[in-house]
Write a protein that holds these residues in place. Structure first.
Motif, PDB file in Angstrom:
ATOM      1  N   PHE A  98       1.026  -0.906  -0.127  1.00 51.15           N
ATOM      2  CA  PHE A  98       0.714  -0.071   0.062  1.00 51.15           C
ATOM      3  C   PHE A  98       0.887   1.152  -0.058  1.00 51.15           C
ATOM      4  CE2 PHE A  98      -2.130   3.577   2.369  1.00 51.15           C
ATOM      5  CZ  PHE A  98      -3.111   3.244   1.405  1.00 51.15           C
ATOM      6  N   HIS A 105       1.405   6.805  -6.512  1.00 50.73           N
ATOM      7  CA  HIS A 105       0.574   7.663  -6.663  1.00 50.73           C
ATOM      8  C   HIS A 105       0.598   8.418  -6.639  1.00 50.73           C
ATOM      9  CE1 HIS A 105      -3.894   8.241  -7.498  1.00 50.73           C
ATOM     10  NE2 HIS A 105      -4.241   8.450  -6.358  1.00 50.73           N
ATOM     11  N   VAL A 140       1.135   3.897  15.295  1.00 51.84           N
ATOM     12  CA  VAL A 140       0.358   4.563  14.461  1.00 51.84           C
ATOM     13  C   VAL A 140       0.404   2.634  13.560  1.00 51.84           C
ATOM     14  CG1 VAL A 140      -0.216   5.406  12.694  1.00 51.84           C
ATOM     15  CG2 VAL A 140       0.440   6.622  14.571  1.00 51.84           C
ATOM     16  N   VAL A 195      -0.654  10.319  11.008  1.00 48.41           N
ATOM     17  CA  VAL A 195      -2.063  10.744  10.212  1.00 48.41           C
ATOM     18  C   VAL A 195      -2.500  12.330  10.073  1.00 48.41           C
ATOM     19  CG1 VAL A 195      -4.332  10.262  10.777  1.00 48.41           C
ATOM     20  CG2 VAL A 195      -3.029   8.264  11.535  1.00 48.41           C
ATOM     21  N   VAL A 198       0.571  13.002   7.082  1.00 47.24           N
ATOM     22  CA  VAL A 198      -0.302  12.235   6.480  1.00 47.24           C
ATOM     23  C   VAL A 198      -1.215  12.967   5.299  1.00 47.24           C
ATOM     24  CG1 VAL A 198      -0.222  10.324   4.752  1.00 47.24           C
ATOM     25  CG2 VAL A 198       1.809  10.176   6.619  1.00 47.24           C
ATOM     26  N   PHE A 202      -1.697  14.489   1.951  1.00 49.49           N
ATOM     27  CA  PHE A 202      -3.025  13.850   0.744  1.00 49.49           C
ATOM     28  C   PHE A 202      -3.719  14.724   0.261  1.00 49.49           C
ATOM     29  CE2 PHE A 202      -7.328  12.283   1.157  1.00 49.49           C
ATOM     30  CZ  PHE A 202      -6.937  10.991  -0.189  1.00 49.49           C
ATOM     31  N   PHE A 260      -7.411   1.138   3.421  1.00 52.31           N
ATOM     32  CA  PHE A 260      -6.617   0.237   2.548  1.00 52.31           C
ATOM     33  C   PHE A 260      -7.065   0.069   1.049  1.00 52.31           C
ATOM     34  CE2 PHE A 260      -2.063   0.799   5.722  1.00 52.31           C
ATOM     35  CZ  PHE A 260      -2.488   1.918   6.089  1.00 52.31           C
TER      36      PHE A 260
HETATM   37  C1  LIG Z   1       2.449   6.707   6.523  1.00 51.95           C
HETATM   38  C2  LIG Z   1       1.787   6.878   7.063  1.00 51.95           C
HETATM   39  C3  LIG Z   1       0.451   6.396   6.654  1.00 51.95           C
HETATM   40  C4  LIG Z   1       0.272   6.907   5.307  1.00 51.95           C
HETATM   41  C5  LIG Z   1      -0.643   6.713   4.676  1.00 51.95           C
HETATM   42  C6  LIG Z   1      -0.961   6.556   2.971  1.00 51.95           C
HETATM   43  C7  LIG Z   1       0.561   6.862   2.091  1.00 51.95           C
HETATM   44  C8  LIG Z   1      -1.713   6.913   2.618  1.00 51.95           C
HETATM   45  C9  LIG Z   1      -1.648   7.039   1.112  1.00 51.95           C
HETATM   46  C10 LIG Z   1      -3.890   6.878   0.787  1.00 51.95           C
HETATM   47  C11 LIG Z   1      -3.553   7.932  -0.879  1.00 51.95           C
HETATM   48  C12 LIG Z   1      -2.693   7.290  -1.844  1.00 51.95           C
HETATM   49  C13 LIG Z   1      -4.887   7.284  -1.396  1.00 51.95           C
HETATM   50  C14 LIG Z   1      -5.477   7.255  -2.651  1.00 51.95           C
HETATM   51  O1  LIG Z   1      -5.477   8.630  -3.336  1.00 51.95           O
HETATM   52  C15 LIG Z   1      -0.969   6.097   7.671  1.00 51.95           C
HETATM   53  C16 LIG Z   1      -1.212   5.152   7.292  1.00 51.95           C
HETATM   54  C17 LIG Z   1      -1.615   7.689   7.553  1.00 51.95           C
HETATM   55  C18 LIG Z   1      -0.259   6.009   9.295  1.00 51.95           C
HETATM   56  C19 LIG Z   1       1.167   6.974   8.920  1.00 51.95           C
HETATM   57  C20 LIG Z   1       1.843   7.102   8.509  1.00 51.95           C
END
Ligand SMILES: CC1=C(/C=C/C(C)=C/C=C/C(C)=C/C=O)C(C)(C)CCC1
Length: 274
Positions: A98, A105, A140, A195, A198, A202, A260
């Protein structure tokens, strides 16, 4: 901030690169949440993920944005559930895959930024917290996996984070388009709960710029027609899952598996019309 593109790779909108003010406002909200304590930081981080759902809720291919057909919805849900099951069977492998997909992505996201800052942001999203807030990140991941993550995974993520930090620094020195965002992404990983950091990256550097580009390209009516229903359903589902975890009805690992799993088909099918 985003002053110059030397790669010439920025087609069309440069909103992502040129909208650091939006990101700075989001950053300020995140900062307040962080100061208010880790519960609120976590809640705001999760809310940012939910706010970004719409960017992937339409079927954007062949230069068009349309609503998903019923067949595609069924295929999406079945694939998502299969990936969730895979994650439940092999959580560490599932998380690793993931994170690898997520980095890919984010790196190709059509956000109007140059390649180096995009790579920096992608690397910071998956590895920045492991490098800059290793203890909280390990906690986490332990909660998400239902077991402690292997030290090797955390080390690899920290190495990715380190390379991404260097890429962010390089982007700033070379004044690439998107350098300010890359710098703020690094700062977020340093200052905020993983969280929240990220979630901010995001939403502010991926989902929002992609959605803005969709609105600029197809017009608001077309975007709303294509995404309104699936976004509403996904938002309600996310709220129901959060409520179920909060009230103790649903195991956190199961909720993470669903999140995920349902995000992965989007990463695999979105061509972003490059
Ligand atoms: C590193 C990291 C995380 C990564 C989350 C990611 C990488 C999410 C990606 C989402 C996408 C790409 C969505 C679609 O467009 C978590 C799980 C929050 C936990 C804390 C540390």
């Amino acid at each position: 901030m985003a002053t110059r593109s030397i790669s010439g790779s920025n087609r069309g909108s440069r909103l992502g690169a040129g909208a650091p003010y939006v990101f700075i406002s989001l950053f300020a909200v995140a900062g307040l949440a962080q100061l208010a304590g880790s519960d609120l930081a976590l809640a705001v981080g999760l809310a940012l993920f939910v706010l970004g759902l719409g960017h992937g809720a339409g079927d954007e291919n062949d230069g068009e944005l349309r609503a998903y057909s019923l067949v595609l919805v069924a295929a999406y849900v079945v694939t998502g559930l299969a990936i969730a099951a895979l994650y439940l069977a092999w959580p560490v492998l599932g998380l690793s895959i993931f994170l690898a997909f997520s980095a890919w992505h984010f790196a190709r996201s059509d956000s109007g930024m140059d390649l180096l800052p995009r790579l920096a942001i992608a690397g910071l999203a998956v590895g920045g917290s492991a490098l800059l807030r290793p203890e909280t990140t390990a906690t986490v991941f332990t909660a998400a996996l239902g077991e402690a993550p292997p030290a090797l995974l955390l080390l690899l993520l920290a190495v990715v984070g380190c390379a991404a930090l260097l890429a962010a620094g390089g982007s700033i020195i070379l004044r690439y388009a998107g350098a300010a965002s890359a710098g703020l992404a690094a700062l977020a990983c340093l200052l905020f709960h993983p969280v929240l950091a990220v979630g901010l990256i995001f939403f502010g550097m991926h989902a929002l710029p992609v959605q803005q580009r969709q609105v600029a390209r197809y017009g608001p009516t077309q975007v709303i027609k294509a995404i309104a229903l699936p976004t509403a359903v996904a938002t309600l589902a996310a709220a129901a899952i959060a409520l179920a975890v909060w009230s103790g009805w649903l195991a956190l690992e199961l909720a993470v598996a669903l999140a995920f799993g349902m995000a992965t088909p989007h990463m695999l099918t979105e061509r972003l019309e490059r």
